[in-house]
Design a protein around this motif. Structure first.
Motif, PDB file in Angstrom:
ATOM      1  N   THR A  86     -13.116   7.871   0.721  1.00 10.46           N
ATOM      2  CA  THR A  86     -13.330   7.385   2.085  1.00 10.46           C
ATOM      3  C   THR A  86     -13.578   8.596   2.979  1.00 10.46           C
ATOM      4  O   THR A  86     -12.633   9.260   3.433  1.00 10.46           O
ATOM      5  N   ASP A 109       0.815  -1.207   0.000  1.00 10.44           N
ATOM      6  CA  ASP A 109       0.000   0.000   0.000  1.00 10.44           C
ATOM      7  C   ASP A 109       0.853   1.264   0.000  1.00 10.44           C
ATOM      8  O   ASP A 109       0.367   2.350  -0.276  1.00 10.44           O
ATOM      9  N   HIS A 164      -0.890   5.300   1.519  1.00 10.67           N
ATOM     10  CA  HIS A 164      -2.139   4.822   2.104  1.00 10.67           C
ATOM     11  C   HIS A 164      -1.884   3.601   2.979  1.00 10.67           C
ATOM     12  O   HIS A 164      -1.053   2.745   2.655  1.00 10.67           O
ATOM     13  N   SER A 165      -2.593   3.499   4.085  1.00  9.44           N
ATOM     14  CA  SER A 165      -2.545   2.312   4.930  1.00  9.44           C
ATOM     15  C   SER A 165      -3.962   1.945   5.330  1.00  9.44           C
ATOM     16  O   SER A 165      -4.776   2.832   5.647  1.00  9.44           O
ATOM     17  N   PRO A 166      -4.298   0.655   5.347  1.00  6.67           N
ATOM     18  CA  PRO A 166      -5.630   0.252   5.805  1.00  6.67           C
ATOM     19  C   PRO A 166      -5.822   0.447   7.306  1.00  6.67           C
ATOM     20  O   PRO A 166      -6.948   0.401   7.797  1.00  6.67           O
ATOM     21  N   SER A 167      -4.741   0.673   8.034  1.00  8.07           N
ATOM     22  CA  SER A 167      -4.814   0.838   9.488  1.00  8.07           C
ATOM     23  C   SER A 167      -5.128   2.290   9.849  1.00  8.07           C
ATOM     24  O   SER A 167      -4.401   3.217   9.465  1.00  8.07           O
ATOM     25  N   ARG A 209     -11.891   8.721   6.388  1.00  2.00           N
ATOM     26  CA  ARG A 209     -10.465   9.018   6.372  1.00  2.00           C
ATOM     27  C   ARG A 209     -10.192  10.521   6.278  1.00  2.00           C
ATOM     28  O   ARG A 209      -9.190  11.016   6.788  1.00  2.00           O
ATOM     29  N   HIS A 248      -2.567   5.461   9.762  1.00  2.00           N
ATOM     30  CA  HIS A 248      -2.898   6.652   8.980  1.00  2.00           C
ATOM     31  C   HIS A 248      -2.920   7.890   9.861  1.00  2.00           C
ATOM     32  O   HIS A 248      -2.400   8.947   9.465  1.00  2.00           O
ATOM     33  N   LYS A 282      -9.436   7.026  -3.766  1.00  2.00           N
ATOM     34  CA  LYS A 282     -10.016   5.982  -2.912  1.00  2.00           C
ATOM     35  C   LYS A 282     -11.012   6.665  -1.970  1.00  2.00           C
ATOM     36  O   LYS A 282     -10.705   6.903  -0.798  1.00  2.00           O
TER      37      LYS A 282
END
Length: 290
Positions: free
Chosen positions: A263, A205, A219-222, A266, A226, A261
């Motif tokens: 979101t 990512d 980007h990080s899913p965490s 976010r 983030h 992306k």
């Protein structure tokens, strides 16, 4: 991975290039601390300390580097617990005695021909993702003024005396960049030794393409990562690069989570993190700890 890493470090100690090993256990609750104490009991060169509270990677490196300096180390080899140095990594690094802060090429464990972390080559804007490009750009086996901090890097006692320790308040993400930029500001001699290697799990990512591939975003899913990235990057850019770079980072964040992306959550997290960074508040990440 920690067990494999310790096995490798024991081998390096046996070779005489490494004298003491400290493992900082960051307030774990899974028995790691007890296991490390057992290991230390049978390996005189191994030391283990368990922190009272989870202070993230930044706190761990702050504590570990301070411990090494307090114990008289002239040269300290720093690494996360998820990196595995090649057997000759330290040997190759130690062949360089004219540097202050230097380290290996950090390659993807799953595909060693690929860099784990994209780097921008000096003297331009080109960002490369493959080891071959780094090797082609090297001069005398080095990429000057570029290093991936805290992934098998060496730092001298003299440099630590000049610039201090990593900032524990950062918790994670950006503490390594801050330390690198602080070292650069102090005129440190910095380089990546291309032939030395550390294997690290790929983080795909990082460097997500955006704006039609013209740039990338970390980007990080965490949510925790983030938040820390948005807060700490705001602070780093403001302190070392200036407001235009801060504004460009905010524009990239808005673009990425609006168009690349989408979101909405976010965007709110990013705004809270950036505002915290501007206020000097390094406590907001705690809400994301599990």
């Amino acid at each position: 991975m920690l067990r494999r890493q310790l096995d490798r470090l024991h081998e390096v100690v046996a070779g005489g290039e490494l004298h003491e090993v400290l493992v900082v256990d960051n307030a774990s609750s899974d028995g790691t601390g007890a296991w490390l104490r057992e290991q230390a009991a049978t390996h005189p060169h191994l030391h283990a300390t368990t922190l009272a509270v989870n202070s993230g990677g930044a706190g761990g490196f702050n504590h570990g580097l301070a411990w090494a300096v307090d114990h008289g180390a002239d040269l300290v080899w720093l690494m996360d617990d998820d990196g595995l140095p090649e057997p000759d990594c330290l040997t190759l690094l130690l062949q360089r005695d004219d540097l202050d802060f230097w380290g290996p090429a950090v390659v993807a464990a799953q595909e060693p021909s690929r860099l784990c972390f994209p780097i921008r080559l000096p003297g331009g804007t080109r960002v490369v993702h493959d080891l071959a490009s780094v090797e082609a750009a090297a001069v005398d086996g080095l990429i000057r003024d570029v290093v991936i901090p805290f992934n098998g890097v060496l730092v001298t006692r003299e440099l630590v005396a000049r610039i201090g320790y990593p900032l524990a308040a950062y918790f994670i993400w950006g503490d390594d960049v801050e330390y690198l930029w602080r070292a650069q500001q102090a005129g440190a001699r910095i380089a990546t030794v291309v032939d030395a290697r550390v294997l690290h799990p790929a983080t795909d990512d990082l460097g997500t393409p955006m704006m039609g591939g013209r740039t990338t975003y970390n980007h990080s899913p965490s949510d925790l990562k983030h938040y820390c990235m948005a807060r700490n990057n705001t602070v780093n850019l403001r302190r070392y690069r200036g407001w235009p770079h801060v504004l460009m980072f905010w524009v990239k964040t808005l673009w990425f989570y609006t168009l690349t992306k989408p979101t909405r959550g976010r965007l709110r997290t990013s705004a809270r993190a950036a505002w915290a960074g501007l206020r000097g508040d390094f406590t907001g990440h705690r809400r994301y700890l599990r």
